[in-house]
Design an enzyme around this catalytic site. Structure first.
Site, PDB file in Angstrom:
ATOM      1  N   LYS A 167      28.872  26.693   1.526  1.00  0.00           N
ATOM      2  CA  LYS A 167      28.712  26.834   2.973  1.00  0.00           C
ATOM      3  C   LYS A 167      29.820  26.088   3.714  1.00  0.00           C
ATOM      4  O   LYS A 167      29.851  24.868   3.730  1.00  0.00           O
ATOM      5  CB  LYS A 167      27.365  26.284   3.454  1.00  0.00           C
ATOM      6  CG  LYS A 167      27.081  26.737   4.891  1.00  0.00           C
ATOM      7  CD  LYS A 167      25.963  25.963   5.556  1.00  0.00           C
ATOM      8  CE  LYS A 167      26.436  24.746   6.292  1.00  0.00           C
ATOM      9  NZ  LYS A 167      27.447  24.974   7.321  1.00  0.00           N
ATOM     10  N   GLU A 196      30.114  12.478   0.875  1.00  0.00           N
ATOM     11  CA  GLU A 196      31.378  11.888   1.361  1.00  0.00           C
ATOM     12  C   GLU A 196      31.262  11.871   2.870  1.00  0.00           C
ATOM     13  O   GLU A 196      31.294  12.923   3.512  1.00  0.00           O
ATOM     14  CB  GLU A 196      32.555  12.748   0.877  1.00  0.00           C
ATOM     15  CG  GLU A 196      33.819  11.949   0.668  1.00  0.00           C
ATOM     16  CD  GLU A 196      34.682  11.896   1.895  1.00  0.00           C
ATOM     17  OE1 GLU A 196      34.274  11.201   2.860  1.00  0.00           O
ATOM     18  OE2 GLU A 196      35.734  12.536   1.906  1.00  0.00           O
ATOM     19  N   CYS A 210      38.317  11.660   7.658  1.00  0.00           N
ATOM     20  CA  CYS A 210      37.319  10.642   7.328  1.00  0.00           C
ATOM     21  C   CYS A 210      37.964   9.277   7.059  1.00  0.00           C
ATOM     22  O   CYS A 210      37.407   8.251   7.400  1.00  0.00           O
ATOM     23  CB  CYS A 210      36.473  11.086   6.144  1.00  0.00           C
ATOM     24  SG  CYS A 210      37.435  11.590   4.722  1.00  0.00           S
ATOM     25  N   GLU A 261      32.227   5.593  14.238  1.00  0.00           N
ATOM     26  CA  GLU A 261      33.258   6.591  13.946  1.00  0.00           C
ATOM     27  C   GLU A 261      33.434   7.508  15.159  1.00  0.00           C
ATOM     28  O   GLU A 261      32.477   8.118  15.634  1.00  0.00           O
ATOM     29  CB  GLU A 261      32.868   7.428  12.728  1.00  0.00           C
ATOM     30  CG  GLU A 261      33.959   8.431  12.385  1.00  0.00           C
ATOM     31  CD  GLU A 261      33.654   9.253  11.139  1.00  0.00           C
ATOM     32  OE1 GLU A 261      34.484   9.258  10.229  1.00  0.00           O
ATOM     33  OE2 GLU A 261      32.586   9.890  11.081  1.00  0.00           O
TER      34      GLU A 261
END
Ligand code: TXE
Length: 486
Positions: free
Chosen positions: A172, A247, A281, A378
């Protein structure tokens, strides 16, 4: 056929779920309208993968898998420029960066083909005559869920080891960036895998993602995305003790010591922070500079930022493109407002530069405190905070003081000190005097709330296997009740 974008059991279907416009972030135009998969189609994809795992020779035929991975790598190489263009069109990332993503993807497919070819089974002869074999087997049906920032590359980081190990897959992509994997599925289709080994379902978290995560026939989830979604997935996986790799987000620090060569370090810092618009990331979003060189660093940084080339992602010399979407742009702008409300000083940037397209100039905050949200959370865009430190321990303390532990960078001429500090940083990947390069044979992933497990390298392969220990003894021979155990 042009409307058929869902791939189940070796056939293309028109999605029966939501209809979604895929947007070009550099001009806000609709590239294509996609019919996404329904919940029922997602279940059918899982069932097809289960059937293929159970009844085809895919899991037990490594030679075939090696050939498929190599063929896919060759096809991707022959179509490299098309894939780079699709990636830039859909994500807005500069074309030179898309080309890197494609070549890294090719390398990853070839690495895992070689890895399986060179793999040996561990075998031990015991004193009681038993032969022990330790065999790494595929897990079963794996759901691979990826985000929008590196749609092709992060997908291949999962797909290559999952297939290499003999699993079957339901893939996906992010609902925002399905185009490169639709194109890749056409290549996979042309190779002719056993039907059901690879399935593509398009859609967002609900219902497609959630169905993948909660369906009992899916035995492994490999997810890259935000920490909030990752946490929810981890909770769901706990119910069925499903295998899971995550992750997740980061807030990576870049430590600059006063013996570093400032001119090259500024260049690295910009790359570390603003590569892929900061939508990475591992992006270095917190820059920690030793006090003696702080002012000179700021001078050089602001000078260089003034000449940063932001614009058309298809232009060869562009260094930064637009952000991914209007809602993500607003989220990043909200963080800039939060920073100002918290009392930080916006040295420069944070402005929209075009009427169309989700462009934002890099924002640099100074006068920040460690407890500010812009230092702790973040942001996932071109926003950095600058802090100073006096000595090594202060730098280590600041660097480690967030919930994340994905990556870190250290700039210093003193490699001994840099390595000593690397040993103290709680991060899964550390670069000393460089940044960002992933090596396909080396592990990638995070400590703390940046994730569970590692991708790439042997660890990335192990994440798609179960270990089986088979003990073989001669028929008719008694080992006794208490045989020797060596
Ligand atoms: O990520 P999501 P979003 C961070 C970054 C960003 C934030 C949110 O801070 O601002 O996450 O971004 C699918 N079950 N990262 O909303 O939701 C979704 O469809 C199953 C860091 O885009 O995590 C997509 O395919 N799947 C990151 C994928 O998960 C679900 C990269 C990622 O989406 C789901 C991207 C559900 N309930 C964002 N909900 C990194 N580590 O690089 C969503 N998805």
């Amino acid at each position: 056929m042009a409307q058929d974008h869902v791939y189940i059991n070796g056939k293309w279907y028109k999605g029966e779920g939501e209809k979604r416009a895929v947007i070009n972030p550099s001009n806000e135009e609709v590239i294509i309208e996609i019919n996404e998969a329904s919940q029922q189609q997602t279940v059918e994809a899982i069932q097809a993968a289960r059937h293929a795992f159970q009844y085809t020779d895919w899991p037990s035929n490594p030679a075939r898998r090696i050939a498929v991975l190599r063929q896919l790598a060759d096809l991707l190489e022959q179509n490299a420029e098309t894939f780079a263009a699709i990636e830039t069109l859909n994500t807005g990332k500069p074309i030179r960066e898309s080309r890197l993503d494609v070549s890294d993807s090719i390398q990853c497919l070839r690495y895992y083909a070689d890895f399986v070819e060179q793999r040996t089974i561990e075998e031990k002869k015991r004193t009681d005559g038993t032969t022990s074999k330790v065999i790494e087997e595929p897990i079963g049906v794996c759901a691979l869920i990826v985000p929008w920032n590196f749609p092709l590359l992060l997908g291949i980081w999962k797909l290559a080891p999952a297939l290499a190990a003999g699993n079957t897959v339901v893939f996906k992509p992010s609902e925002l960036t399905p185009l490169s994997f639709i194109e890749l599925t056409k290549l996979i289709d042309s190779i002719g895998l056993p039907p059901g080994v690879f399935n593509l379902v398009l859609g967002s978290g609900s219902p497609v993602g959630e169905t993948l995560v909660t369906h009992p026939d899916v035995e492994k989830i490999s997810f890259t995305g935000g920490t909030k979604t990752g946490r929810w997935i981890y909770e769901q996986c706990a119910r069925g003790l499903k295998r899971v790799s995550l992750e997740l987000g980061g807030k990576s620090p870049l430590l600059i010591f006063d013996d570093a060569d400032l001119t090259s370090t500024v260049e690295w810092a910009l790359f570390a922070s603003f590569f892929n618009q900061g939508e990475v990331c591992v992006a270095a979003s917190r820059i920690l500079v030793q006090r003696r060189v702080y002012n000179s660093f700021i001078d050089q940084l602001t000078q260089r930022l003034a000449s940063l080339r932001i614009g058309d992602p298809f232009a060869e010399n562009t260094e930064m493109g637009p952000l991914i979407s209007s809602s993500h742009l607003k989220k990043v702008e909200t963080y800039i407002q939060i920073g100002l409300q918290e009392g930080a000083v916006l040295l420069q940037g944070g402005e929209r530069i075009k009427e169309r397209g989700y462009y934002l100039t890099p924002a640099v905050f100074t006068h920040v405190r460690q407890d500010m949200r812009i230092v702790q959370e973040e942001i996932f865009g071109p926003v950095i905070t600058l802090q100073t430190f006096e000595h090594d321990n202060e730098a280590i303390g600041l660097a480690n003081d967030t919930i994340y532990g994905l990556a870190a960078g250290i700039f210093s001429r003193d490699l001994e000190r840099a390595e000593r500090i690397a040993g103290k940083l709680r991060a899964g990947t550390i670069w000393i005097n460089s940044y960002h390069t992933p090596y396909v044979d080396a592990p990638w992933g995070g400590m703390k709330q940046s994730g569970i497990g590692r991708e790439l390298g042997p660890q990335g392969f192990a994440a798609f296997t179960e270990t089986k220990h088979v003990n073989i003894s001669q028929h008719g021979k008694s080992l006794g009740w208490y045989p020797s155990r060596s």
